[in-house]
Scaffold this motif. Structure first.
Motif, PDB file in Angstrom:
ATOM      1  N   MET A 263       0.855  -1.160   0.000  1.00  0.00           N
ATOM      2  CA  MET A 263       0.000   0.000   0.000  1.00  0.00           C
ATOM      3  C   MET A 263       0.906   1.230   0.000  1.00  0.00           C
ATOM      4  SD  MET A 263      -2.997   1.382   2.588  1.00  0.00           S
ATOM      5  CE  MET A 263      -2.844   0.025   3.617  1.00  0.00           C
ATOM      6  N   PHE A 264       0.428   2.319  -0.641  1.00  0.00           N
ATOM      7  CA  PHE A 264       1.202   3.542  -0.765  1.00  0.00           C
ATOM      8  C   PHE A 264       0.383   4.729  -0.279  1.00  0.00           C
ATOM      9  CE2 PHE A 264       4.739   1.886  -3.103  1.00  0.00           C
ATOM     10  CZ  PHE A 264       4.223   0.747  -3.689  1.00  0.00           C
ATOM     11  N   CYS A 265       1.079   5.758   0.191  1.00  0.00           N
ATOM     12  CA  CYS A 265       0.420   6.987   0.646  1.00  0.00           C
ATOM     13  C   CYS A 265      -0.198   7.690  -0.555  1.00  0.00           C
ATOM     14  CB  CYS A 265       1.431   7.908   1.335  1.00  0.00           C
ATOM     15  SG  CYS A 265       0.744   9.504   1.818  1.00  0.00           S
ATOM     16  N   GLY A 266      -1.435   8.093  -0.440  1.00  0.00           N
ATOM     17  CA  GLY A 266      -2.112   8.817  -1.513  1.00  0.00           C
ATOM     18  C   GLY A 266      -1.624  10.243  -1.651  1.00  0.00           C
ATOM     19  N   SER A 267      -0.901  10.744  -0.665  1.00  0.00           N
ATOM     20  CA  SER A 267      -0.415  12.121  -0.710  1.00  0.00           C
ATOM     21  C   SER A 267       0.994  12.212  -1.273  1.00  0.00           C
ATOM     22  CB  SER A 267      -0.455  12.721   0.699  1.00  0.00           C
ATOM     23  OG  SER A 267       0.037  14.033   0.693  1.00  0.00           O
ATOM     24  N   CYS A 268       1.937  11.425  -0.728  1.00  0.00           N
ATOM     25  CA  CYS A 268       3.337  11.541  -1.160  1.00  0.00           C
ATOM     26  C   CYS A 268       3.824  10.329  -1.939  1.00  0.00           C
ATOM     27  CB  CYS A 268       4.257  11.807   0.029  1.00  0.00           C
ATOM     28  SG  CYS A 268       4.444  10.390   1.143  1.00  0.00           S
ATOM     29  N   GLY A 269       3.074   9.221  -1.946  1.00  0.00           N
ATOM     30  CA  GLY A 269       3.441   8.056  -2.723  1.00  0.00           C
ATOM     31  C   GLY A 269       4.413   7.106  -2.050  1.00  0.00           C
ATOM     32  N   LYS A 270       4.772   7.366  -0.802  1.00  0.00           N
ATOM     33  CA  LYS A 270       5.715   6.492  -0.096  1.00  0.00           C
ATOM     34  C   LYS A 270       5.027   5.187   0.294  1.00  0.00           C
ATOM     35  CE  LYS A 270       9.295   9.197   0.178  1.00  0.00           C
ATOM     36  NZ  LYS A 270      10.575   8.905  -0.329  1.00  0.00           N
ATOM     37  N   PRO A 271       5.760   4.065   0.323  1.00  0.00           N
ATOM     38  CA  PRO A 271       5.177   2.794   0.759  1.00  0.00           C
ATOM     39  C   PRO A 271       4.779   2.874   2.232  1.00  0.00           C
ATOM     40  CG  PRO A 271       7.355   2.463  -0.226  1.00  0.00           C
ATOM     41  CD  PRO A 271       7.136   3.922  -0.120  1.00  0.00           C
ATOM     42  N   LEU A 272       3.671   2.225   2.559  1.00  0.00           N
ATOM     43  CA  LEU A 272       3.151   2.246   3.929  1.00  0.00           C
ATOM     44  C   LEU A 272       3.104   0.829   4.487  1.00  0.00           C
ATOM     45  CD1 LEU A 272       0.117   4.653   3.419  1.00  0.00           C
ATOM     46  CD2 LEU A 272       2.322   5.218   4.418  1.00  0.00           C
ATOM     47  N   ALA A 273       3.358   0.715   5.779  1.00  0.00           N
ATOM     48  CA  ALA A 273       3.218  -0.566   6.460  1.00  0.00           C
ATOM     49  C   ALA A 273       1.733  -0.810   6.721  1.00  0.00           C
ATOM     50  CB  ALA A 273       3.990  -0.545   7.782  1.00  0.00           C
ATOM     51  N   GLU A 274       1.363  -2.067   6.842  1.00  0.00           N
ATOM     52  CA  GLU A 274      -0.032  -2.399   7.116  1.00  0.00           C
ATOM     53  C   GLU A 274      -0.444  -1.871   8.483  1.00  0.00           C
ATOM     54  OE1 GLU A 274      -2.557  -3.766   5.376  1.00  0.00           O
ATOM     55  OE2 GLU A 274      -1.198  -3.648   3.674  1.00  0.00           O
ATOM     56  N   GLY A 275      -1.621  -1.348   8.578  1.00  0.00           N
ATOM     57  CA  GLY A 275      -2.189  -0.934   9.849  1.00  0.00           C
ATOM     58  C   GLY A 275      -1.866   0.485  10.281  1.00  0.00           C
ATOM     59  N   VAL A 276      -1.010   1.223   9.551  1.00  0.00           N
ATOM     60  CA  VAL A 276      -0.706   2.591   9.966  1.00  0.00           C
ATOM     61  C   VAL A 276      -1.881   3.493   9.631  1.00  0.00           C
ATOM     62  CG1 VAL A 276       1.794   2.337   9.734  1.00  0.00           C
ATOM     63  CG2 VAL A 276       0.474   3.169   7.814  1.00  0.00           C
ATOM     64  N   LYS A 277      -2.093   4.494  10.482  1.00  0.00           N
ATOM     65  CA  LYS A 277      -3.202   5.412  10.261  1.00  0.00           C
ATOM     66  C   LYS A 277      -2.747   6.722   9.644  1.00  0.00           C
ATOM     67  CE  LYS A 277      -6.004   3.382  13.817  1.00  0.00           C
ATOM     68  NZ  LYS A 277      -6.960   3.527  14.848  1.00  0.00           N
ATOM     69  N   PHE A 278      -1.436   7.021   9.768  1.00  0.00           N
ATOM     70  CA  PHE A 278      -0.877   8.242   9.204  1.00  0.00           C
ATOM     71  C   PHE A 278       0.426   7.894   8.506  1.00  0.00           C
ATOM     72  CE2 PHE A 278      -3.470   9.610  12.748  1.00  0.00           C
ATOM     73  CZ  PHE A 278      -4.203  10.643  12.182  1.00  0.00           C
ATOM     74  N   CYS A 279       0.714   8.586   7.400  1.00  0.00           N
ATOM     75  CA  CYS A 279       1.953   8.364   6.662  1.00  0.00           C
ATOM     76  C   CYS A 279       3.121   8.853   7.512  1.00  0.00           C
ATOM     77  CB  CYS A 279       1.926   9.123   5.333  1.00  0.00           C
ATOM     78  SG  CYS A 279       3.477   9.025   4.415  1.00  0.00           S
ATOM     79  N   PRO A 280       4.137   8.009   7.746  1.00  0.00           N
ATOM     80  CA  PRO A 280       5.279   8.442   8.552  1.00  0.00           C
ATOM     81  C   PRO A 280       6.119   9.497   7.840  1.00  0.00           C
ATOM     82  CG  PRO A 280       5.653   6.245   7.673  1.00  0.00           C
ATOM     83  CD  PRO A 280       4.249   6.625   7.316  1.00  0.00           C
ATOM     84  N   GLU A 281       5.979   9.651   6.510  1.00  0.00           N
ATOM     85  CA  GLU A 281       6.787  10.619   5.759  1.00  0.00           C
ATOM     86  C   GLU A 281       6.146  12.005   5.762  1.00  0.00           C
ATOM     87  OE1 GLU A 281       9.900  12.073   3.910  1.00  0.00           O
ATOM     88  OE2 GLU A 281       9.778   9.991   4.470  1.00  0.00           O
ATOM     89  N   CYS A 282       4.865  12.078   5.364  1.00  0.00           N
ATOM     90  CA  CYS A 282       4.235  13.399   5.223  1.00  0.00           C
ATOM     91  C   CYS A 282       3.144  13.662   6.250  1.00  0.00           C
ATOM     92  CB  CYS A 282       3.673  13.572   3.818  1.00  0.00           C
ATOM     93  SG  CYS A 282       2.246  12.517   3.449  1.00  0.00           S
ATOM     94  N   GLY A 283       2.741  12.657   7.024  1.00  0.00           N
ATOM     95  CA  GLY A 283       1.748  12.838   8.073  1.00  0.00           C
ATOM     96  C   GLY A 283       0.303  12.803   7.596  1.00  0.00           C
ATOM     97  N   ALA A 284       0.077  12.545   6.318  1.00  0.00           N
ATOM     98  CA  ALA A 284      -1.291  12.506   5.789  1.00  0.00           C
ATOM     99  C   ALA A 284      -2.032  11.287   6.348  1.00  0.00           C
ATOM    100  CB  ALA A 284      -1.272  12.444   4.266  1.00  0.00           C
ATOM    101  N   PRO A 285      -3.332  11.436   6.647  1.00  0.00           N
ATOM    102  CA  PRO A 285      -4.080  10.269   7.103  1.00  0.00           C
ATOM    103  C   PRO A 285      -4.192   9.233   5.982  1.00  0.00           C
ATOM    104  CG  PRO A 285      -5.532  12.174   6.812  1.00  0.00           C
ATOM    105  CD  PRO A 285      -4.132  12.638   6.582  1.00  0.00           C
ATOM    106  N   VAL A 286      -4.100   7.978   6.361  1.00  0.00           N
ATOM    107  CA  VAL A 286      -4.173   6.894   5.389  1.00  0.00           C
ATOM    108  C   VAL A 286      -5.632   6.551   5.171  1.00  0.00           C
ATOM    109  CG1 VAL A 286      -3.553   4.488   4.946  1.00  0.00           C
ATOM    110  CG2 VAL A 286      -1.928   6.016   6.077  1.00  0.00           C
TER     111      VAL A 286
END
Length: 170
Positions: free
Chosen positions: A1-24
């Motif tokens: 899964m990837f962040c819809g805001s910055c495109g960084k890969p996301l770990a399963e279960g995270v609620k916010f992107c660790p890179e840009c802070g956007a809600p998942v």
């Protein structure tokens, strides 16, 4: 899964992107298609285009994010290169002090823009690219006022590349 805001890969279960802070935002579950109901043979069959499903759209997002990242990287790299070319042109005039100054600006643009971007420091790269874009924009105005078209062009493209990158960074 990837962040819809910055495109960084996301770990399963995270609620916010660790890179840009956007809600998942999770894509809603797509129900499994059931067997189609039998159609009467006398009724006409109408073909309706099916909208792109959420998984297909999510698969396209990383490709778009990768293309945007490549554009940002290229913009952050072209500015220091053009400034270094300008420094090379200045050295041919014999003005050592101006050469060192322009070469220093190229090095700072590289360090605060491209280097920070490659190190994953996106906020620092965004701020650095914006500040250096404005500084080089002042050089553009000075070069244009002096009527030096080569330096005006180099400074204009460098400033535009830095400001472009700063507007595209998250």
């Amino acid at each position: 899964m990837f962040c819809g805001s910055c495109g960084k890969p996301l770990a399963e279960g995270v609620k916010f992107c660790p890179e840009c802070g956007a809600p998942v935002r999770r894509a809603p579950a797509v129900p499994e298609p059931s067997a189609p109901a039998p159609q009467p043979t006398a009724a006409p069959v109408v073909s309706v285009p099916v909208p792109q499903s959420a998984p297909a759209a999510a698969a396209a997002a990383p490709a778009m994010a990768a293309a945007a990242a490549k554009n940002i990287e290229q913009a952050l790299m072209v500015a220091p290169i053009l400034l270094a070319v300008g420094a090379g042109l200045v050295v041919m005039t014999g003005d050592l002090l101006n050469f060192l100054f322009v070469l220093g600006v190229a090095a700072v643009a590289y360090a605060v823009g491209y280097k920070n971007y490659k190190d994953g420091k996106l906020k620092e790269a965004k701020t650095g690219a914006l500040i250096m874009g404005m500084v080089v924009g002042v050089f553009f105005l000075i070069s244009a006022g002096q009527g030096n078209m080569i330096f005006t062009l180099l400074d204009a493209v460098s400033a535009a590349a830095l400001i472009f990158a700063s507007t595209k960074l998250p």
